[in-house]
Write a protein that holds these residues in place. Structure first.
Motif, short mmCIF file in Angstrom:
data_model
loop_
_atom_site.label_atom_id
_atom_site.label_comp_id
_atom_site.label_asym_id
_atom_site.label_seq_id
_atom_site.Cartn_x
_atom_site.Cartn_y
_atom_site.Cartn_z
N TYR A 267 6.00 -42.85 42.53
CA TYR A 267 7.05 -43.86 42.49
C TYR A 267 8.42 -43.23 42.26
O TYR A 267 8.55 -42.32 41.44
CB TYR A 267 6.79 -44.88 41.38
CG TYR A 267 5.53 -45.68 41.55
CD1 TYR A 267 5.29 -46.39 42.71
CD2 TYR A 267 4.58 -45.73 40.54
CE1 TYR A 267 4.13 -47.12 42.86
CE2 TYR A 267 3.42 -46.46 40.68
CZ TYR A 267 3.20 -47.16 41.86
OH TYR A 267 2.04 -47.87 42.00
N ILE A 271 11.89 -47.48 40.09
CA ILE A 271 10.79 -48.42 39.85
C ILE A 271 10.53 -48.54 38.35
O ILE A 271 10.43 -49.64 37.80
CB ILE A 271 9.52 -47.96 40.59
CG1 ILE A 271 9.73 -47.95 42.11
CG2 ILE A 271 8.33 -48.85 40.21
CD1 ILE A 271 9.92 -49.29 42.74
N ASP A 308 1.28 -55.49 41.58
CA ASP A 308 2.44 -54.75 41.06
C ASP A 308 2.53 -53.37 41.71
O ASP A 308 3.59 -52.95 42.16
CB ASP A 308 2.42 -54.65 39.54
CG ASP A 308 1.11 -54.14 38.97
OD1 ASP A 308 0.27 -53.63 39.74
OD2 ASP A 308 0.92 -54.23 37.74
N SER A 309 1.39 -52.66 41.81
CA SER A 309 1.43 -51.30 42.35
C SER A 309 1.68 -51.28 43.85
O SER A 309 2.46 -50.45 44.34
CB SER A 309 0.11 -50.58 42.03
OG SER A 309 -1.00 -51.34 42.47
N SER A 312 5.28 -51.86 44.58
CA SER A 312 6.06 -50.70 44.14
C SER A 312 5.97 -49.57 45.14
O SER A 312 6.92 -48.80 45.31
CB SER A 312 5.57 -50.24 42.76
OG SER A 312 5.81 -51.23 41.78
N VAL A 317 10.39 -53.31 43.00
CA VAL A 317 10.00 -53.18 41.58
C VAL A 317 8.88 -54.18 41.36
O VAL A 317 9.11 -55.37 41.17
CB VAL A 317 11.19 -53.46 40.65
CG1 VAL A 317 10.76 -53.29 39.19
CG2 VAL A 317 12.36 -52.55 40.97
#
Length: 842
Positions: A267, A271, A308-309, A312, A317
C-alpha cells in the motif's frame, strides 16, 4: 399612535408570511425515513423493500439524490446505489468521473493532477450490509442519505467538496432472510436475555448471500452476481475513500481505522496515513458523545478479498467500521457489562462515524485527491511484468485472464512468439522462449497493486497472526505457468477485452464415428449438461493417440450413434472442445471399443447441509454444482439422513462439517456405502467420515515438544499465543503429487506434468497412508512450501501425508479431501479432482 397602529397591523401579515414560508420549506424538504416507513430509527428492522422504498422516495423528492440500479441478486432483488451530490456536481458527474479516472492512471502528470484536485470533488463510497445479519448498517444508511439530502448540520457543506455513493444494502437476500426469521420468532417487545430464541439465529443464518457465500471475502474472486455487478460500477467511480460498515460480537464496542497488523506492504503511504486521519476524526465525534471505541486491533489489512483491503489495492482509502451487534443482538440485548445495546444505538453509531468520515474527507478534499494521484503514479514503479503461458489446456489461462479482466486489471496477448529472460514462479519450469498467445500483465497500470498482489507467489506477512488465509497466488490457483519478466519484454501485444456478458455458443462439427473431449475444468460443466440431457459418453482410461493427436487418460468419448447428438453437444456448450474422429482405431494406446473405455451416466447426487455443516462450504458446493456444472442434486439435512431412503442416491457429498452434522446417521451411512454408495467428504467433513471409514488421520504435532516438562506451562501469555499460532495453518500453497493413472486425477495435473498440482492447505488435517487406503494425492517428501504461513514442524508433519484418499467399503467407497477443493470457489486447479470424485469415482 398611527405608527404604532400600522406596526400592529403589519405583524399578522409578517407572521402569515413566515408560516407560509415554513410550510413551503416543509413541502420541499426531503421526507424523513419515519415519514415514509412509519417507524423511527431503530424501532424495528427495515426489510429490503423498505430500504428500497425510502431510497426511491428520497431520490424523487431531492435534486441532490440519484437512484441507480446496478444489478440483481440470485433471488431477483434489485441492487442499487444512491449518488448524492450538489445539483451542479450531479449534472456535471460524467465530466467529474472522467477527470477522476485520469487521476487513477500512473501516466497522469503531477501538474494535471493538481489541476484536477483543485477543481474536482472527491468521491466517497459507503457500503452497508454486505453481511445480511449485521442489520444496523442499512438502518444507518437511510439516515446518512437523509442527512445529506436535507443538509443536516453534521454534514452541512460536505457536498460542496464530495460526491457520495451509498450502497444501502449490499446483500439484500441475506438481510431479508435474517429480518424475516427475526420477525417470526420475536414477541411484542424485545427480549434482552441473550438466551432467548430471538438471539439464536438458526443455520445457515442471514450473514451470507443466497448461495451462502461470504460477500466480504469475494471482492478479489468475484464469483457471485452481487460482487460482479458491484465491481462493474467501481471502475466508473474510482473512489478515493471506501467504508464498509459491519457489525461484530455484541459484547464489544466500536472499531474504526487505523487497521491492525498484518498490513500488505504494497500500500502507498497515503492509505495508512489517511486511515489514521479518518480515525482521529471519528474519535473526536465519539468522544463528544462519550461512546466507547477502539482502533488498531483485530481487523487487519492483508487478505485481498475484503471491503477494505481490495479498495485500498485500487488506490482508495479502504476502511472497515465495526459496530457491536451482529445476528445475535436482535432489537436489544443485554451485554456482559449490564448495559442494554439497542438497534437504535448501533445505527446511531454508524450514522455518526459516517458523518465524521464525510467531514474529514470534505475538509481535506484537495489533499485527498493529490495523495490518491501520487499513489497511483507510483503503482508498479520498478516492478517487473507477469507472463502467463498457455499450455495443452488453454482454457486454464483463458479462465484466469477473464478473472483478471473482471478485476479491472489490464491484460495483453502476444501476437507472435518472442524470447526474453524471465524468472519462473517456484514450482514451474524455466524457459526463455514464449509462444504467441502468451499473456502479459503489466505491473505499471491503474490496478497495478491489485495485479501484483493477486499474481505474485507470496505477499509478505509482517506479523505473527492473520485474520484469514495467508496465500492466494492466482497462477497456482489456476495451475498456469507464470513468470516475472522485465517491463516491456516481448514484441507485439494486443489488449484483451473485458469478458462479454453472454458467450457465443460455438457449433460442434459433424463426426463420422464420434467425438473426443479432453478432460479438465472447462469441459466438466458442458459434459455434465450433456449427460443430464440424456447423452451417452464413455471415459478413455489410458493415454491414447487417435488421428495423429495424443489424448490423455480421462478423455471423454461420445459416439455419433443416435439422433441429434451433434446438436445436443452444441447446446451443452461443447463447441470448440468436441473434436470429431472418423475411426475408433487407436494409433497407440487403446481402441475406442476397448473394455477400458468405460461408459458413464450422470449419478444421482445429494449434498448434505444443516446444523454442523459450514454454510459457506455448503454454498460453494451448491453454487458449483448448480450454476457451473448444471448438475441436478438434492440438498438434504444431515439430521434426517437416518430416516431418508438413501438408495435414491449414488453419491452423497459432505462439505466442511463438524461431528454433529452426522449425529445419529453413522449406521445408515455405513449401510448405504456398503450397498454401493459413494460418500465424497471434504475438510472437516472428511475428518468426520474418516472415523466411520476407519481411515487414520495423522496425529497433530506438538510445537516445541522437545522442551518437554512443565516449561511450556510456565510461559507467559504472549509466548503461549505465539506457540498456538505456530500450530495453525491459515492457508498455505503447497505442492501435491498425483497418481495420474487414477480416475480422480484425470485432467487435474499441470501442463506436461500430469502427476503434479498445487493445493491451498488450511488447518492440520492430513491422512495416514495405509495398505487398505488408496492415496491418489499426497504431499511429497522433503516438502517445500510455495507461500503462506506454516511452521517447519507442520511442514514436516505433512510430508508423505495423504491429501485425497479413497477406501472401499463393501460395494461402495469413500473419497476424502483434506481441504475443501471448492474453497471460496477461486482455487480452480483442484476442481477436476472433485468433479471426478462425483462423476467417475475410485
Amino acid at each position: 399612535m398611527a405608527r404604532s397602529s400600522t406596526r400592529t397591523r403589519a405583524l399578522p401579515a409578517v407572521f402569515a408570511a413566515l408560516v407560509a414560508a415554513q410550510a413551503l420549506a416543509a413541502q420541499q424538504a426531503p421526507p424523513s425515513p419515519a415519514e415514509v416507513l412509519g417507524h423511527q430509527l431503530g424501532e424495528r428492522f427495515t426489510p429490503y423493500a423498505g430500504v428500497q422504498r425510502y431510497s426511491q422516495a428520497l431520490a424523487q423528492a431531492s435534486d441532490l439524490v440519484d437512484y441507480r440500479p446496478y444489478g440483481r441478486t440470485p433471488e431477483g432483488r434489485e441492487l442499487f446505489q444512491l449518488v448524492i451530490a450538489s445539483p451542479q456536481n450531479l449534472q456535471a458527474l460524467p465530466r467529474i468521473l472522467a477527470a477522476n479516472a485520469e487521476l487513477s492512471r500512473p501516466e497522469t502528470p503531477a501538474p494535471r493532477a493538481a489541476q484536477i484536485a483543485a477543481t474536482n470533488p472527491a468521491v466517497v463510497y459507503f457500503s452497508y450490509g454486505v453481511h445480511g445479519n449485521e442489520t444496523s448498517s442499512s438502518e444507518a444508511a437511510l439516515y446518512t442519505a437523509w442527512d445529506l439530502a436535507r443538509g443536516a448540520p453534521e454534514v452541512r457543506g460536505v457536498l460542496d467538496s464530495v460526491v457520495v455513493i451509498i450502497d444501502p444494502v449490499a446483500n439484500p437476500d441475506g438481510r431479508d432472510r435474517y429480518v424475516q426469521w427475526f420477525q417470526s420468532v420475536s414477541g411484542a417487545r424485545p427480549n434482552v436475555n441473550p438466551q432467548a430464541r430471538e438471539h439464536r439465529e438458526p443455520w445457515p443464518g442471514g450473514r451470507f448471500n443466497h448461495y451462502l457465500f461470504d460477500l466480504n471475502r469475494d471482492w478479489s474472486w468475484a464469483t457471485q452476481p452481487e460482487t460482479k455487478a458491484r465491481l462493474a460500477t467501481w471502475f466508473q467511480y474510482n473512489p478515493q475513500v471506501h467504508v464498509d460498515f459491519h457489525e461484530m460480537y455484541y459484547n464489544s464496542s466500536y472499531f474504526f481505522f487505523p487497521a491492525a497488523a498484518p498490513i500488505n506492504p504494497i500500500y502507498p503511504d497515503h492509505i495508512l496515513e489517511w486511515g489514521r486521519r479518518f480515525g482521529q476524526g471519528n474519535a473526536r465525534a465519539f468522544d463528544a458523545q462519550g461512546w466507547a471505541y477502539y482502533t488498531g486491533e483485530a481487523f487487519d489489512l492483508f487478505y485481498p478479498g475484503y471491503g477494505d483491503s481490495w479498495p485500498s489495492l485500487t488506490g482508495a482509502v479502504g476502511m472497515t467500521y465495526e459496530q457491536a451487534g451482529h445476528g445475535a443482538a436482535g432489537l436489544a440485548i443485554q451485554q456482559e457489562s449490564g448495559d442494554t445495546l439497542t438497534l437504535h444505538d448501533r445505527a446511531q453509531h454508524h450514522r455518526t462515524s459516517g458523518q465524521a468520515t464525510l467531514r474529514t474527507a470534505a475538509t481535506g478534499k484537495s489533499r485527498l485527491l493529490l495523495d490518491y494521484a501520487e499513489g497511483q503514479r507510483g503503482a508498479g514503479r520498478g516492478e517487473r511484468d507477469f507472463l502467463l503461458v498457455p499450455g495443452d489446456d488453454p482454457t486454464r489461462v483463458e479462465s484466469m485472464v477473464s478473472h483478471l479482466r473482471r478485476q479491472g486489471i489490464e491484460v495483453e496477448r502476444a501476437t507472435a512468439g518472442f524470447s526474453t529472460g524471465a524468472d519462473p514462479f517456484p514450482g514451474f519450469t524455466d524457459r526463455t522462449q514464449f509462444p504467441a498467445g502468451t499473456y502479459r500483465v503489466r505491473a505499471r497500470q491503474p490496478m497495478g497493486r491489485l495485479a501484483i498482489t493477486l499474481l505474485q507467489p507470496e505477499t509478505e506477512l509482517r506479523a505473527e497472526y492473520s485474520y484469514d488465509v495467508s496465500a492466494w497466488s492466482l497462477p497456482y490457483a489456476y495451475g498456469v505457468a507464470a513468470f516475472r519478466a522485465p517491463a516491456g519484454a516481448g514484441g507485439g501485444w494486443a489488449p484483451v477485452p473485458a469478458p462479454a456478458g453472454e458467450a457465443v455458443t460455438a457449433q460442434v462439427p459433424a463426426a463420422g464415428y464420434g467425438w473426443l473431449v479432453a478432460p479438465g475444468g472447462a469441459a466438466a460443466g458442458p459434459m455434465v449438461r450433456f449427460l443430464a440431457a440424456g447423452g451417452r459418453a464413455s471415459v478413455v482410461t489410458k493415454p491414447s493417440t487417435y488421428a495423429g493427436r495424443r489424448w490423455p487418460a480421462g478423455t471423454w468419448f461420445i459416439p455419433a450413434r443416435g439422433d441429434s447428438v451433434q446438436a445436443r453437444l452444441t447446446r451443452a456448450g461443447l463447441g470448440g472442445m468436441a473434436v470429431p474422429v472418423a475411426s475408433g482405431l487407436a494409433e497407440s494406446g487403446i481402441d475406442l471399443g476397448s473394455e477400458n473405455v468405460i461408459g458413464r451416466r450422470l449419478p444421482r447426487v445429494a449434498v448434505i447441509g444443516g446444523e454442523g455443516v459450514a454454510p459457506t462450504s455448503f454454498g460453494a458446493h451448491w453454487f458449483f454444482l448448480e450454476q457451473e456444472m448444471g448438475m441436478p442434486f438434492d440438498a438434504v439435512l444431515g439430521s434426517e439422513l437416518a430416516s431418508l431412503d438413501l438408495s435414491e442416491y449414488d453419491v452423497l457429498v459432505l462439505p466442511d462439517a463438524s461431528p454433529r452434522a452426522l449425529r445419529g446417521a453413522d449406521e445408515a451411512l455405513k449401510t448405504w456405502i456398503q450397498n454401493g454408495g459413494r460418500l465424497v467428504a471434504v475438510a472437516g467433513g472428511a475428518e468426520v467420515a474418516a472415523g466411520m471409514a476407519e481411515v487414520k488421520v495423522r496425529e497433530r504435532g506438538q510445537a516445541d515438544s522437545a522442551r518437554g516438562g512443565v516449561s511450556r506451562f510456565l510461559e507467559g501469555r504472549e509466548e503461549r499465543q505465539r506457540r498456538e499460532w505456530r500450530q495453525e495453518v491459515p492457508g498455505a500453497i503447497l505442492p501435491v503429487r498425483l497418481d495420474p493413472a487414477h480416475p480422480l486425477a484425470f485432467g487435474a495435473g499441470l501442463d506436461g506434468r500430469p502427476g503434479e498440482t498445487f493445493a491451498l492447505h488450511a488447518g492440520t488435517l492430513v491422512f495416514e497412508p495405509a495398505e487398505n487406503v488408496e492415496t491418489l494425492a499426497y504431499f511429497p517428501a522433503r516438502l517445500n512450501r510455495i507461500s503462506g504461513v506454516i511452521s517447519p514442524e507442520n511442514v514436516r508433519r505433512l510430508e508423505e501425508g495423504g491429501w485425497v484418499v479413497t477406501r472401499r467399503m463393501g460395494r461402495g467407497s469413500v473419497v476424502l479431501f483434506a481441504d475443501d477443493p471448492l474453497f471460496r470457489l477461486f482455487w480452480r486447479s483442484t476442481n477436476p479432482l472433485y468433479v471426478n470424485a462425483i462423476l467417475l469415482g475410485p
